[in-house]
Design a protein around this motif. Sequence first.
Motif, PDB file in Angstrom:
ATOM      1  N   LYS A  45     105.925  40.572 -12.725  1.00  7.12           N
ATOM      2  CA  LYS A  45     106.455  40.948 -11.412  1.00  7.12           C
ATOM      3  C   LYS A  45     106.330  39.801 -10.415  1.00  7.12           C
ATOM      4  O   LYS A  45     107.199  39.610  -9.547  1.00  7.12           O
ATOM      5  N   GLU A  46     105.264  39.023 -10.528  1.00  6.92           N
ATOM      6  CA  GLU A  46     105.088  37.907  -9.598  1.00  6.92           C
ATOM      7  C   GLU A  46     106.172  36.855  -9.812  1.00  6.92           C
ATOM      8  O   GLU A  46     106.667  36.267  -8.845  1.00  6.92           O
ATOM      9  N   HIS A  88      96.261  34.395   1.881  1.00  5.78           N
ATOM     10  CA  HIS A  88      96.119  35.844   2.067  1.00  5.78           C
ATOM     11  C   HIS A  88      97.483  36.473   2.333  1.00  5.78           C
ATOM     12  O   HIS A  88      97.778  37.554   1.797  1.00  5.78           O
ATOM     13  N   ARG A  98     101.627  42.292 -14.150  1.00 10.68           N
ATOM     14  CA  ARG A  98     101.514  41.751 -12.791  1.00 10.68           C
ATOM     15  C   ARG A  98     102.105  40.344 -12.721  1.00 10.68           C
ATOM     16  O   ARG A  98     102.812  40.013 -11.765  1.00 10.68           O
ATOM     17  N   ARG A 151      99.475  36.838  -0.944  1.00  9.67           N
ATOM     18  CA  ARG A 151      99.015  37.923  -1.807  1.00  9.67           C
ATOM     19  C   ARG A 151      99.314  39.290  -1.185  1.00  9.67           C
ATOM     20  O   ARG A 151      99.632  40.250  -1.893  1.00  9.67           O
ATOM     21  N   TRP A 152      99.244  39.383   0.151  1.00  6.72           N
ATOM     22  CA  TRP A 152      99.540  40.673   0.805  1.00  6.72           C
ATOM     23  C   TRP A 152     101.016  41.012   0.676  1.00  6.72           C
ATOM     24  O   TRP A 152     101.376  42.167   0.425  1.00  6.72           O
ATOM     25  N   PHE A 174     102.998  39.997  -1.710  1.00 15.44           N
ATOM     26  CA  PHE A 174     103.236  40.340  -3.116  1.00 15.44           C
ATOM     27  C   PHE A 174     102.728  41.741  -3.436  1.00 15.44           C
ATOM     28  O   PHE A 174     103.380  42.507  -4.161  1.00 15.44           O
ATOM     29  N   ASP A 175     101.558  42.110  -2.912  1.00 14.23           N
ATOM     30  CA  ASP A 175     101.050  43.474  -3.118  1.00 14.23           C
ATOM     31  C   ASP A 175     102.002  44.507  -2.525  1.00 14.23           C
ATOM     32  O   ASP A 175     102.217  45.579  -3.110  1.00 14.23           O
ATOM     33  N   SER A 176     102.589  44.207  -1.368  1.00 12.04           N
ATOM     34  CA  SER A 176     103.572  45.115  -0.773  1.00 12.04           C
ATOM     35  C   SER A 176     104.815  45.206  -1.649  1.00 12.04           C
ATOM     36  O   SER A 176     105.407  46.277  -1.797  1.00 12.04           O
ATOM     37  N   LEU A 226     104.881  44.991  -4.864  1.00 15.18           N
ATOM     38  CA  LEU A 226     104.546  45.877  -5.981  1.00 15.18           C
ATOM     39  C   LEU A 226     104.479  47.333  -5.540  1.00 15.18           C
ATOM     40  O   LEU A 226     104.998  48.227  -6.210  1.00 15.18           O
ATOM     41  N   GLN A 227     103.848  47.570  -4.407  1.00 16.83           N
ATOM     42  CA  GLN A 227     103.613  48.944  -3.955  1.00 16.83           C
ATOM     43  C   GLN A 227     104.905  49.653  -3.591  1.00 16.83           C
ATOM     44  O   GLN A 227     105.070  50.838  -3.894  1.00 16.83           O
TER      45      GLN A 227
END
Length: 671
Positions: free
Chosen positions: A150-151, A176, A147, A179-180, A182-184, A186-187
Amino acid sequence: MEDKPLVPRLETPQTAHIRASYPTIEYLENDYVADWLKERCDQLLELGREERSGINANKLISGAVLTTGFFLHALSPLAPIGVVLGLVGYVHGCFLDASRTGSFSPLPFVRGNILDLAGTLGNAELRELQSNEANEFEQLQHYLSPRERKEYEFLNTHFALLTDYLTQVEPLKRFHAYRWIFDSFLQFKGALPNFEQVTAHLLNVAPDLRVDSVRIEAIEKHRAELEVKKPKFIEPKLPKFISNEELYGDANYKPNQPISLPESKEPTQNGSSSLSAPDDVSKMNQNAWDILQALVTDADKSKLGGCVILAAPGAGKTTYLGTAWGRLKQTYGSRFNSLAIVVKDDDVEAFRGVSDNCLGVEDSPRSSAIAILRFIDSCKRQDGYIKRLFLDDFLTMNQVFKAALGGLFINPTTFDVVLSKKEDIDAQPLLPTLYAALNKLWLVGRENNAALWVSSHSSNVDALPFVGSRESRSVGTMIFLAHNDKREFIEQALNNPNLIADNLTRQQIKTQLDSVEEEVHVPLVLANFNNWTFGIVPSEVHDEYQQFRKEWSTVLPTVKPAAEKLSDVIKSLEKSLQASNEITFEGTTEVEGKEESEKVEVEPITNPVSDKVMQYFDSAKNKEPKMLRDLKKADRLAGIEDVLLTIALTELVMRGRLTFNGKDSWSKVGW
């Protein structure tokens, strides 16, 4: 006084350490977006260095214990225990290092695989070359968690875009949002949401109560103290200028007489444009005209850069730029050399009447890309022409290009498209070559009086690969356009300090924006013209554009080159060509079976393509019949499609300027 109840914490004991592992979040929430992102990027590198240093230290200590125990085993019965412990620790360190990096490095603090290092023994230059070419992150990334790895890639690749996104997000929601996004990332395997999607998500997100307000106040107080300590400069007072009424005080002066050039704004004491106080509607209407006319004024002096117009859908970006396009053609005539690539079919017909060539990208993406590259290549020469390339709705156009041009290669000299480099060793990938050419035209095109005009349905320029950086933005004119009922589009630009660095200017323009009633349905425009200018687009712009479209529609027949083959178009023109064949060199015409000697009347040329074709024949040194392929090789006719050349040749034959042999070649009358 009754004690207030404690506010419960959102995080659990297991997740409380997560926020503490980031740089101080209050800096991110208090507008230090770029600094916070850079600090996080450096933090990830340091985490990798610490992990690598720990493994190397493990190997070093274990190796020292192993060596000491081996040499002292004869002196002490406990020495073999040290040998065993040192060996186990050394093997564990090497195994841990190899499992993370995929290479065997038994020596501590030695970079790279030991086998690669052995291959450079005796060759100091090769060893130095490998050391210099080593990428630090490639060596450190294996010491980070997947993680974190990737960040770092996420931050390093999209740093400018993230800064732009988070700057426009309201405070207390930025962490927020980070982080959202970044999560997108990754997804969706490296894909990012656009800003509209980020905004839609944050509408359902409440401000973060965990942000320490005391820290934010301390940061703001310290920043205010730094601002006070800045040295203040006294700007010289500018002289008073004579007004038109004072200069033309006699009876000959007419206040309402038309002026060919827009009146310059009266500068204030700080040298910026007059932005003080809410101006009346007529003043802001004049601002919109000034922004538009600035794209036309001095276009023949090789000093104007390109233009980017970012507009909300339906705001009238094509109308606004099309009016400036029409004024250019009206002012400079045949000296205006242009190519337009559009998305809408009705725009193809309109711009074909005023441009040397106009193509619909959805009809033929490959032909459009080749036409762009040919046109940019022809812009290298200083020939006295005013050259403009217009790309309308680039977001849609770019998606079409990506879908159609992927995997294709082009020879930059011959512009031949092939499927692989095996077919042409000099060929280059078509899409990157197109981007590179657009970037070059944007940055240095004005040296040869060439400029790129591009429109986009986006709130920022990051979707445009050739104007994404701050340095690139300063080259040309930036225009934001939106209807009043979508004024948040303009507000986003005003809230972006990367665009408008001066806070006072932003506040003055916001005052002007607030003076426009929200119920009024008018287009609003904001541009970096004259140190950022805000205006209201008057209805006369739309009227002038529609008048231009009527004039353009009568210039050329409505022929869709992408939908018809050249042979079909030539067949459709056979009747007019048969009539033109009856015109002889002596100027005799057969009328009702009788030959009458009469001089063919020379009619004026209205088609800009016909004008260029006639210039080609006038300047031809070799006075021999010319075929269509001869015309396509000429520099001044490069990029013009076969259909338009055929139509132009037909018009010149009909007007008695050229003669046609009935097969495949044309000659100038008098050759």
